[in-house]
Design a protein around this motif. Structure first.
Motif, PDB file in Angstrom:
ATOM      1  N   ASN A  57       0.821  -1.226   0.000  1.00 43.83           N
ATOM      2  CA  ASN A  57       0.000   0.000   0.000  1.00 43.83           C
ATOM      3  C   ASN A  57       0.848   1.267   0.000  1.00 43.83           C
ATOM      4  OD1 ASN A  57       0.903  -0.001   2.590  1.00 43.83           O
ATOM      5  ND2 ASN A  57      -1.063   0.447   3.541  1.00 43.83           N
ATOM      6  N   LEU A  59       3.331   2.216   1.841  1.00 44.02           N
ATOM      7  CA  LEU A  59       3.951   2.728   3.071  1.00 44.02           C
ATOM      8  C   LEU A  59       5.466   2.719   2.905  1.00 44.02           C
ATOM      9  CD1 LEU A  59       1.849   1.096   5.932  1.00 44.02           C
ATOM     10  CD2 LEU A  59       2.147   3.530   5.523  1.00 44.02           C
ATOM     11  N   ILE A  79      -0.061   7.024  -1.489  1.00 46.10           N
ATOM     12  CA  ILE A  79      -0.722   6.212  -0.467  1.00 46.10           C
ATOM     13  C   ILE A  79      -2.223   6.540  -0.400  1.00 46.10           C
ATOM     14  CG2 ILE A  79      -0.259   7.740   1.500  1.00 46.10           C
ATOM     15  CD1 ILE A  79       0.316   5.127   3.075  1.00 46.10           C
ATOM     16  N   SER A  83      -4.192   3.261  -0.447  1.00 47.17           N
ATOM     17  CA  SER A  83      -4.862   2.864   0.796  1.00 47.17           C
ATOM     18  C   SER A  83      -6.342   2.558   0.572  1.00 47.17           C
ATOM     19  CB  SER A  83      -4.695   3.943   1.875  1.00 47.17           C
ATOM     20  OG  SER A  83      -5.330   5.135   1.492  1.00 47.17           O
ATOM     21  N   TYR A  90      -2.959  -3.204  11.259  1.00 47.12           N
ATOM     22  CA  TYR A  90      -1.768  -3.445  12.073  1.00 47.12           C
ATOM     23  C   TYR A  90      -2.004  -4.495  13.148  1.00 47.12           C
ATOM     24  CZ  TYR A  90       1.167   0.035   9.973  1.00 47.12           C
ATOM     25  OH  TYR A  90       1.965   0.703   9.090  1.00 47.12           O
ATOM     26  N   PHE A 108     -12.862   7.774  10.757  1.00 49.62           N
ATOM     27  CA  PHE A 108     -11.617   8.548  10.605  1.00 49.62           C
ATOM     28  C   PHE A 108     -11.042   8.477   9.182  1.00 49.62           C
ATOM     29  CE2 PHE A 108      -6.907   8.505  10.864  1.00 49.62           C
ATOM     30  CZ  PHE A 108      -6.705   9.812  11.256  1.00 49.62           C
ATOM     31  N   ASN A 112     -10.619  11.339   6.166  1.00 52.04           N
ATOM     32  CA  ASN A 112      -9.325  11.640   5.541  1.00 52.04           C
ATOM     33  C   ASN A 112      -9.432  11.622   4.027  1.00 52.04           C
ATOM     34  OD1 ASN A 112      -7.923  11.900   7.933  1.00 52.04           O
ATOM     35  ND2 ASN A 112      -7.406   9.735   8.039  1.00 52.04           N
ATOM     36  N   HIS A 113     -10.293  10.742   3.521  1.00 54.84           N
ATOM     37  CA  HIS A 113     -10.437  10.616   2.070  1.00 54.84           C
ATOM     38  C   HIS A 113     -11.511  11.556   1.516  1.00 54.84           C
ATOM     39  CE1 HIS A 113      -7.586   7.474   1.091  1.00 54.84           C
ATOM     40  NE2 HIS A 113      -7.923   6.847   2.196  1.00 54.84           N
ATOM     41  N   LEU A 160     -13.244   1.874   4.308  1.00 54.02           N
ATOM     42  CA  LEU A 160     -12.690   2.503   3.101  1.00 54.02           C
ATOM     43  C   LEU A 160     -12.998   1.676   1.849  1.00 54.02           C
ATOM     44  CD1 LEU A 160      -9.188   3.491   4.514  1.00 54.02           C
ATOM     45  CD2 LEU A 160     -11.126   4.998   4.138  1.00 54.02           C
TER      46      LEU A 160
ATOM     47  N   GLU B 171       2.435   5.439  10.633  1.00 53.16           N
ATOM     48  CA  GLU B 171       2.217   4.554   9.473  1.00 53.16           C
ATOM     49  C   GLU B 171       0.787   4.025   9.473  1.00 53.16           C
ATOM     50  OE1 GLU B 171       4.888   1.281   9.296  1.00 53.16           O
ATOM     51  OE2 GLU B 171       6.396   2.375   8.177  1.00 53.16           O
ATOM     52  N   ALA B 172       0.329   3.608  10.659  1.00 52.56           N
ATOM     53  CA  ALA B 172      -1.028   3.050  10.751  1.00 52.56           C
ATOM     54  C   ALA B 172      -2.067   4.092  10.340  1.00 52.56           C
ATOM     55  CB  ALA B 172      -1.303   2.560  12.171  1.00 52.56           C
ATOM     56  N   GLN B 173      -1.843   5.344  10.728  1.00 52.63           N
ATOM     57  CA  GLN B 173      -2.821   6.393  10.364  1.00 52.63           C
ATOM     58  C   GLN B 173      -2.680   6.778   8.894  1.00 52.63           C
ATOM     59  OE1 GLN B 173      -4.669   5.918  12.499  1.00 52.63           O
ATOM     60  NE2 GLN B 173      -4.449   6.948  14.455  1.00 52.63           N
ATOM     61  N   ARG B 174      -1.443   6.755   8.379  1.00 50.03           N
ATOM     62  CA  ARG B 174      -1.259   7.025   6.945  1.00 50.03           C
ATOM     63  C   ARG B 174      -1.972   5.961   6.120  1.00 50.03           C
ATOM     64  NH1 ARG B 174       4.604   6.756   5.716  1.00 50.03           N
ATOM     65  NH2 ARG B 174       3.992   7.178   3.589  1.00 50.03           N
ATOM     66  N   ALA B 175      -1.984   4.729   6.634  1.00 45.80           N
ATOM     67  CA  ALA B 175      -2.665   3.642   5.922  1.00 45.80           C
ATOM     68  C   ALA B 175      -4.174   3.875   5.872  1.00 45.80           C
ATOM     69  CB  ALA B 175      -2.368   2.299   6.595  1.00 45.80           C
ATOM     70  N   ARG B 176      -4.672   4.792   6.727  1.00 40.34           N
ATOM     71  CA  ARG B 176      -6.096   5.148   6.673  1.00 40.34           C
ATOM     72  C   ARG B 176      -6.278   6.514   6.002  1.00 40.34           C
ATOM     73  NH1 ARG B 176      -9.240   4.254  12.109  1.00 40.34           N
ATOM     74  NH2 ARG B 176      -7.461   5.233  13.146  1.00 40.34           N
ATOM     75  N   GLY B 177      -5.267   6.903   5.244  1.00 36.23           N
ATOM     76  CA  GLY B 177      -5.401   8.111   4.423  1.00 36.23           C
ATOM     77  C   GLY B 177      -5.024   9.400   5.113  1.00 36.23           C
ATOM     78  N   LEU B 178      -4.431   9.355   6.300  1.00 33.92           N
ATOM     79  CA  LEU B 178      -4.043  10.601   6.979  1.00 33.92           C
ATOM     80  C   LEU B 178      -2.858  11.224   6.256  1.00 33.92           C
ATOM     81  CD1 LEU B 178      -4.445  12.404   9.560  1.00 33.92           C
ATOM     82  CD2 LEU B 178      -2.569  11.094  10.548  1.00 33.92           C
ATOM     83  N   ARG B 179      -2.973  12.507   5.938  1.00 32.48           N
ATOM     84  CA  ARG B 179      -1.862  13.234   5.302  1.00 32.48           C
ATOM     85  C   ARG B 179      -1.402  14.329   6.259  1.00 32.48           C
ATOM     86  NH1 ARG B 179      -1.385  13.224  -0.319  1.00 32.48           N
ATOM     87  NH2 ARG B 179       0.391  14.565   0.127  1.00 32.48           N
TER      88      ARG B 179
END
Lengths: 295, 267
Positions: A57, A59, A79, A83, A90, A108, A112-113, A160, B171-179
Motif C-alpha cells: 500500500n 507505506l 498512499i 490505501s 496493524y 476517521f 481523511n479521504h 474505506l 504509518e497506521a494512520q497514513r494507511a487510513r489516508g491521513l496526510r
C-alpha cells in the motif's frame, strides 16, 4: 480456477533495504496475488513479511524492482490511492485507535479521504455490521476487549472499501474464541470477494483458513503454493525454522508407518475422518470431503 | 552498554574512556557558566569552535553530530532575526519595519544565538560521549537518589522506543489516508491528535509494564543498589575539575570587570 482471476498484487523482482541497515530486508521477491485469494505470509521474525506487506500500500517504496497494484505502480500512485485498494490492518489495534467512540474511529479514514458526510454514516454502519459490532457504535473504544478492538481496527479499514485486506498477525494476544471470531470474519470477507493477505506465525490458522501459503526467509520467498503442499513439505519448512501444525506432523509420521494413511492432513477433523476411513467406520469419500473442506 | 538506546557512541577516545562522568558533568556545567558569563560573539564563537573540536577529539561520528549542530544553527538564525529589534545601540545600519537595526544589535543577536548553540552542542557532546549507565552512576555518586538515577536512565532508554512507536502509529494512520504534510498549521495540529492519542496511551502502557517488571524483580527493596559498572576519580579528573572551577570563577570575575561583554546590562 485461481489462475483465471486477474492479478491484483504483482511484486516483480523486488528488493528493499532500510536506511542504515547492513542487510537487505527483501531480496529478489517475485509474487503474484490474484483477486479473491486468501494468502498466508509466514516466516520467522525478521524474514521480511511485514516489510513486503508494507510495499503493497505504498507505506514503503521498493529500492529495487516494482510493486504493481491493480495495474498501478506503487512508485507512481500515492498512499491516498493505494490505501483505498489495499487496507492494512496493524498487529496492535492500539496503534491506531484514538477516537472517543467506535463510530468516530471507523469514520476517521473516510474523513481523511473526503467522503461526503451523508455517505460516511452508511459506510460506518456497513463496516460495523460486517464485523458484527453494529450495536457498539457509541461505545468508548478503549473499554472494548482486545478481540473487539482488533475487530474495530478491521472495521475502520473495511469502511474505506479496499478490495485487498492485509492483516498483520491478527490473532496475536487472542484466546481461542477471539482467534475464531477474527478468522471467521476474514473468511466471510473472503467469501464476499475480498483478497486477504494474512501475516501470521500461527500455523493452525494457516492450515484452517488460507488456501495458499507463502514462506519467507531472510528477505526471500522460499516456498509458495497450495497450503496443503507447503505445510507438508517438512524439510523446506524446517529450513525456514517453521513446523507444520502438530496434527499434520502426526499424520506424516502415520503415513510413513501405516500403509494407506493419507499424507496431506491439515486439521483435526480431517485426521479423524481419515482415521475412521482406515478403521473401517467411515468411507473414502468422507475423508476426501474433509480434506476438500480444508485448504 | 546499551549503545542503541541513546545517542551515546562507544569510542576509544580519552573523553569516553578516561574521564569520569562526574568530571564530564563539571565540564558541561562550566561550559554553561562560560556561555552565560560572556555576551561577546567572538568569545562565544571561540567557545563553540572549542566544543566542535572536542567532538572531533572524541572521535564522534559527525553524521550523528550534524543534526545537533543543525539544531544549534537554528538558534543562531533566530538570535540574528530577533535580537537586533531589541538592541538598538550605536548608529543604525538599516531599517526593518521602521525599526533601526544596528551593528551592535546584530552582533548581540549572533552572540545570543551562539550562546544557545554552544549549550546545545556541549550537551550533545556530553550525551554522545557518556554512556547512560555511567551518566546515571555519576549522578548517584554525587548525591542523586538511586531511584531518581534509574528514572533518568529509563527515560533516556525509552526515547528511541517511543520514537519507534510514533513511527508505527504514524504509518497506521497514513494507511487510513491521513496526510500530515498537507493543510494549514491548525489542521495539522488537529491531525496530530490521531498520532499523539495512541502514542500517549502506548507510552503509559509501556511505562506501566516496565514498572511492574521492575517491581517483580525487587526494585526499591533496598535503599541503595550495587552496580556492575564502577567509576573512579583519577588525578586527571581532579586536574580537569580544578581547571573547571578556575575557569568558572575567572569568567564571573571577568564578567564583573566588563571583559567579553558587547552590551552592558544584558546577561
Amino acid at each position: 480456477m485461481t489462475l483465471e482471476r486477474a492479478p491484483i498484487i504483482e511484486v516483480r523482482d523486488v528488493g528493499f533495504s532500510y536506511p542504515e541497515a547492513g542487510v537487505p530486508a527483501l531480496r529478489g521477491v517475485n509474487l503474484t496475488i490474484r483477486e479473491g485469494e486468501v494468502v498466508a505470509l509466514v516466516g520467522q521474525n525478521g524474514a521480511g513479511k511485514t516489510t513486503l506487506a508494507k510495499l503493497f500500500n505504498g507505506l514503503l517504496a521498493p529500492t529495487q524492482g516494482e510493486v504493481v497494484i491493480r495495474g498501478q505502480s506503487t512508485r507512481k500512485a500515492g498512499i491516498d490511492i493505494l490505501s483505498r485498494i489495499v487496507g492494512y490492518c496493524y498487529q496492535n489495534p492500539d496503534h491506531q485507535i484514538f477516537s472517543n467512540t467506535v463510530r468516530q474511529e471507523v469514520a476517521f479514514g473516510l474523513k481523511n479521504h473526503g467522503v461526503p458526510k451523508a455517505e460516511i454514516e452508511a459506510k460506518v454502519h456497513a463496516a460495523l455490521e460486517m464485523v458484527g459490532m453494529e450495536g457498539e457504535g457509541d461505545r468508548y473504544p478503549f473499554l472494548l476487549g482486545r478481540g473487539e478492538r482488533q475487530k474495530l481496527a478491521v472495521a475502520s479499514i473495511l469502511a474505506l472499501g479496499p478490495p485487498v485486506l492485509v492483516v498483520d498477525e491478527p490473532t496475536t494476544g487472542l484466546d481461542l474464541r477471539g482467534t475464531r471470531n477474527i478468522m471467521e470474519l476474514l473468511s466471510r470477507l473472503s467469501e464476499a470477494g475480498r483478497t486477504i493477505v494474512i501475516i501470521t506465525h500461527d500455523m493452525n490458522v494457516v492450515a484452517e483458513y488460507a488456501p495458499r501459503t507463502v514462506v519467507m526467509m531472510n528477505g526471500a520467498v522460499i516456498l509458495d503454493g497450495p497450503t496443503r503442499a507447503v505445510l507438508t513439505d517438512e524439510r523446506a519448512l524446517r529450513s525456514a525454522f517453521l513446523k507444520p501444525p502438530q496434527i499434520t506432523r502426526v499424520a506424516l509420521r502415520l503415513h510413513e508407518r501405516a500403509e494407506g494413511f493419507a499424507r496431506e492432513i491439515l486439521t483435526v477433523p480431517e485426521f479423524i475422518a481419515e482415521f475412521r476411513r482406515l478403521a473401517g467406520s467411515g468411507d473414502a469419500n468422507t475423508a476426501s470431503a474433509a480434506r476438500d473442506g480444508g485448504s | 552498554m546499551p549503545v542503541g538506546y541513546s545517542i551515546y557512541q562507544e569510542r576509544p577516545s580519552t573523553l569516553h574512556q578516561r574521564i569520569d562522568p562526574r568530571t564530564k558533568l563539571a565540564l558541561l556545567v562550566t561550559t554553561f557558566v562560560l556561555a552565560l558569563a560572556y555576551n561577546h560573539p567572538a568569545v562565544l564563537g571561540v567557545l563553540t569552535a572549542a566544543i566542535i573540536a572536542a567532538a572531533w577529539w572524541a572521535q564522534l561520528d559527525f553524521r550523528r553530530f550534524l543534526p545537533i549542530l543543525l539544531a544549534a544553527g537554528w538558534f543562531l538564525v533566530l538570535g540574528i532575526i530577533i535580537w537586533p529589534f531589541y538592541i538598538q545601540v550605536g548608529p543604525p545600519l538599516f531599517f526593518v519595519l521602521g525599526a533601526a537595526i544596528t551593528l551592535t544589535g546584530l552582533l548581540f543577536g549572533v552572540a545570543m544565538g551562539l550562546r544557545v548553540a554552544l549549550m546545545v552542542a556541549a550537551a550533545g557532546v556530553w550525551m554522545m560521549s557518556t554512556s547512560p549507565q555511567k551518566m546515571t552512576l555519576g549522578l548517584v555518586k554525587i548525591g542523586l537518589p538511586s531511584k531518581a538515577g534509574v528514572a533518568m536512565s529509563t527515560a533516556i532508554r525509552l526515547v528511541p522506543l517511543i520514537n519507534a512507536k510514533r513511527a508505527t502509529i504514524a504509518e497506521a494512520q497514513r494507511a487510513r489516508g491521513l496526510r500530515l504534510d498537507t493543510g494549514n498549521p491548525v489542521s495539522r495540529a488537529r491531525k496530530s491528535v490521531s498520532i499523539l492519542g495512541p502514542l500517549l496511551l502506548s507510552s503509559i502502557d509501556l511505562a506501566q509494564a516496565l514498572a511492574i517488571a521492575m517491581d517483580a524483580r525487587g526494585f526499591g527493596a533496598r535503599r541503595d543498589r550495587t552496580s556492575l559498572v564502577e567509576i573512579r576519580m583519577t588525578t586527571l579528573d581532579w586536574a580537569i575539575i580544578t581547571g573547571c572551577v578556575v575557569a568558572a570563577v575567572g569568567s564571573v570575575i571577568l564578567r564583573l570587570l566588563g571583559v567579553g561583554v558587547i552590551v552592558q546590562g544584558y546577561l
